[in-house]
Write a protein that holds these residues in place. Structure first.
Motif, short mmCIF file in Angstrom:
data_model
loop_
_atom_site.label_atom_id
_atom_site.label_comp_id
_atom_site.label_asym_id
_atom_site.label_seq_id
_atom_site.Cartn_x
_atom_site.Cartn_y
_atom_site.Cartn_z
N TYR A 1 33.71 40.77 30.52
CA TYR A 1 35.01 40.70 31.18
C TYR A 1 36.03 41.38 30.30
CZ TYR A 1 36.76 37.10 27.97
OH TYR A 1 37.19 36.43 26.84
N LYS A 2 37.13 41.77 30.92
CA LYS A 2 38.27 42.25 30.15
C LYS A 2 39.54 41.96 30.94
CE LYS A 2 40.45 45.91 27.57
NZ LYS A 2 40.48 47.34 27.18
N PHE A 3 40.49 41.33 30.27
CA PHE A 3 41.81 41.16 30.84
C PHE A 3 42.60 42.43 30.60
CE2 PHE A 3 40.81 36.58 30.15
CZ PHE A 3 40.97 36.16 31.45
N VAL A 4 42.91 43.14 31.67
CA VAL A 4 43.66 44.38 31.59
C VAL A 4 44.34 44.60 32.94
CG1 VAL A 4 41.63 45.75 32.26
CG2 VAL A 4 43.54 46.86 31.07
N GLY A 5 45.57 45.06 32.92
CA GLY A 5 46.29 45.25 34.17
C GLY A 5 45.66 46.32 35.05
N LEU A 6 45.37 45.97 36.29
CA LEU A 6 44.79 46.90 37.26
C LEU A 6 45.68 46.95 38.49
CD1 LEU A 6 41.03 45.81 37.10
CD2 LEU A 6 42.15 47.63 35.80
N ASP A 7 46.15 48.16 38.83
CA ASP A 7 47.03 48.29 40.00
C ASP A 7 46.47 49.25 41.05
OD1 ASP A 7 47.33 50.68 38.71
OD2 ASP A 7 49.47 50.46 38.29
N ASP A 8 45.20 49.62 40.89
CA ASP A 8 44.55 50.54 41.82
C ASP A 8 43.27 49.90 42.37
OD1 ASP A 8 43.27 50.53 39.36
OD2 ASP A 8 42.66 52.63 39.47
N LEU A 9 43.38 48.65 42.77
CA LEU A 9 42.18 47.86 43.06
C LEU A 9 41.34 48.44 44.19
CD1 LEU A 9 43.65 44.28 42.63
CD2 LEU A 9 42.09 45.47 41.09
N ILE B 1 38.76 42.65 34.97
CA ILE B 1 37.42 42.81 35.53
C ILE B 1 36.49 41.75 34.94
CG2 ILE B 1 36.75 44.46 33.72
CD1 ILE B 1 35.04 45.92 35.83
N ASN B 2 35.55 41.29 35.76
CA ASN B 2 34.51 40.35 35.34
C ASN B 2 33.23 40.81 36.01
OD1 ASN B 2 33.28 38.12 34.20
ND2 ASN B 2 34.04 36.66 35.71
N LEU B 3 32.17 41.03 35.22
CA LEU B 3 30.96 41.59 35.81
C LEU B 3 29.70 40.91 35.32
CD1 LEU B 3 29.35 43.65 33.62
CD2 LEU B 3 31.36 45.03 34.04
N PHE B 4 28.72 40.89 36.22
CA PHE B 4 27.37 40.38 35.95
C PHE B 4 26.41 41.36 36.60
CE2 PHE B 4 30.37 36.98 36.59
CZ PHE B 4 30.19 36.15 35.49
N LEU B 5 25.55 42.01 35.82
CA LEU B 5 24.67 43.04 36.34
C LEU B 5 23.26 42.86 35.80
CD1 LEU B 5 26.99 46.14 35.76
CD2 LEU B 5 26.59 44.96 37.94
N ALA B 6 22.28 43.34 36.56
CA ALA B 6 20.88 43.28 36.12
C ALA B 6 20.13 44.49 36.65
CB ALA B 6 20.22 42.00 36.61
N ALA B 7 19.38 45.12 35.75
CA ALA B 7 18.57 46.30 36.09
C ALA B 7 17.81 46.70 34.83
CB ALA B 7 19.46 47.44 36.58
N PRO B 8 16.91 47.66 34.91
CA PRO B 8 16.35 48.22 33.68
C PRO B 8 17.46 48.72 32.76
CG PRO B 8 15.09 48.96 35.58
CD PRO B 8 16.29 48.25 36.12
#
Length: 245
Positions: free
Chosen positions: A9-17, A44-51
């Motif tokens: 995750y990262k706390f960062v201002g996003l204005d182009d969602l 952003i907060n993300l959870f991903l899985a793949a090779p």
């Protein structure tokens, strides 16, 4: 085939969602990724899985955006992909607290590294001689899978209940160093900022949360497993899917 699971995750201002979501969806589909990505004005907060090569290709692409250049994922492995599909969602918050005065994008909470927390727990106090109080900011079903020895938990059904629980328990924190913790760092960061803002002193978050603690320290002072929000259910301190799930 070994599957790489990452959370970040990262706390960062996003204005182009809307446009950002479209670009992320396009990239995830091109790479056949599975998981969940949350986008909100606060970050952003993300959870991903793949090779591994697939996950790293996505992260390299994401880091081309200067706002995410320093995003640092936490890793674990599994035999299978623990997500059924890929979701990229727009949210009001990447972790819902409903406390708009808390703005992590304006400054991080003070944090303690896992190796230093273990040392504090080993010696029974922090480096200033204050007793250490561990505060579990997760929900009740997560705590049930495992937590730190002697940690304080509020039996929360939702993180939105955290501010009221802390307000009713302020006396407990007097004269202590408080370390808030959670799975990956996002909830305990908001929790630490909130506690600081209402005047509670000597509050830290556990840097990287429980998963980073497991990675860097192992299971010292921990009992049980760590609940995770995917098909694995919980991880043990070796970051392997728990036999209990």
């Amino acid at each position: 085939m070994t599957i790489l699971n990452v959370s970040a995750y990262k706390f960062v201002g996003l204005d182009d969602l809307e446009s950002l979501r479209a670009r992320v969806v396009e990239r995830c589909e091109a790479l056949a990724l599975k998981g969940t990505i949350l986008l909100a004005p606060e970050g952003i907060n993300l959870f991903l899985a793949a090779p591994r090569e697939t996950v790293e290709a996505f992260l390299d692409w994401l880091r081309d955006d200067p706002r995410f250049a320093d995003i640092a994922p936490k890793e674990s492995a599994s035999d299978d992909v623990p997500f059924a599909r890929m979701r990229v969602r727009l949210k009001k918050e990447i972790i819902t607290m409903r406390a708009p005065a808390i703005k992590p994008v304006e400054g991080r909470a003070p944090h303690v590294r896992p190796v230093d927390l273990r040392r504090w727990l080993d010696q029974g106090h922090d480096d200033a001689g204050r007793p250490v109080l561990l505060l579990d900011t997760r929900n009740d079903y997560e705590v049930a899978a495992g937590t730190f020895e002697d940690a304080v938990g509020y039996g929360l059904s939702s993180f939105t209940d955290f501010p009221a629980a802390v307000a009713a328990d302020r006396e407990r924190f007097e004269g202590k160093t408080v370390v808030s913790f959670c799975t990956g760092g996002i909830r305990c960061e908001k929790a630490a900022i909130h506690m600081r803002d209402i005047g509670i002193e000597n509050v830290f978050q556990l840097e990287g949360g429980i998963l980073t603690y497991f990675e860097e320290v192992g299971g010292s002072h921990w009992r049980g497993d760590c609940f995770v929000f995917d098909g694995r259910g919980a991880l043990d301190p070796a970051l392997a899917p728990s036999d209990a799930t």
